[in-house]
Design a protein around this motif. Sequence first.
Motif: not given
Length: 281
Positions: A35, A38, A90, A93-94, A97-98
């Motif tokens: 997390l 990348d 989390r 959420q990634w 966003q991505a």
Amino acid sequence: QAKESGRNRYRFFAASMNEQLNRQRQIATSLRQSLDGDDFHLVFQPQIDLASQHIVACEALLRWQPKEASNWASPAEFIPVAERSDLIIRIGQWVVQAACRQVAKWRSQQLLPIRVDINVSGKQLHQPGFFNFLNDTIAEYGLTPKDIGIELTENVLIGADDDLLRRLTQLHDAGMEISIDDFGTGYSSLSYLKLFPVRTLKIDRMFVEEAPYQQKDRAIFEAIVNVGHKLGLNIVVEGIETEQQTLFCQQLHYDLAQGYYFYKPMPASQLADLLTRSEPN
Ligand code: C2E
Ligand code: MG
Ligand code: MG
Ligand code: MG
């Protein structure tokens, strides 16, 4: 003798359980480290409108390349591990966003706009901050709820309360596509299709697999398509791998398809090439 082999079997069982638990613990630790790095990326699998043969949307699918190669796991393995801990929050959420970042990028490249659907786990959906985070991220990237879809499995909706229903209805009313994923494999009843603001059913791969050859699979498949159409829902057939399956589905006049026969999940750049070549109608 019987007792002896029973004991051995128990020992074997215990040992392999132990191995499994270790493996899961390792994956969880490694996911947590990832997390901050990348080590995640998204691949995209197009959804095809069979009538026009156009790509109308795509599903974002998470991929993980941990630095420690021996921890490599497919989503089928690491997502359930993440779901058992809070890691899925989390990671989820990634993904939001991505996906938004990618849509915004395609937009800025003037590519034919398509919706990107993301998979949302139960724990994520029931997390108090989820809807605000989703709305904020969509807005932050200059997008609207029409640009992002969410895929939920049937089981996720079991035990949903009024608040969740209200939040989903708001998204639906704002134009967000809400799909039921792996439809037909969960434990819920058809009644929630009336209750929840669902726009699309994704029929699980297992039904289409044998449908051209097996009477029972065919019957279930046709029944789902009929119910879906009568409720005014879109149907996406998942996991089409062969020409026979395609022909079979075409006879039923279903709308959309997603499967290796058309496209495998691909990197964003590859999908961008396909979109560049598409002609707006
Ligand atoms: P899913 O949402 O049902 O995704 C469809 C899966 O079927 C994908 O596997 C896709 O690659 C695969 N697939 C598509 N067409 C075919 C086909 O023609 N034949 C076969 N055999 N398979 C096909 P993938 O990418 O391994 O994902 C597996 C599951 O992991 C997903 O099932 C979803 O439940 C979960 N997952 C993946 N990405 C995410 C994510 O970002 N968040 C969450 N919460 N779950 C995710
Ligand atoms: Mg899905
Ligand atoms: Mg699915
Ligand atoms: Mg699935």
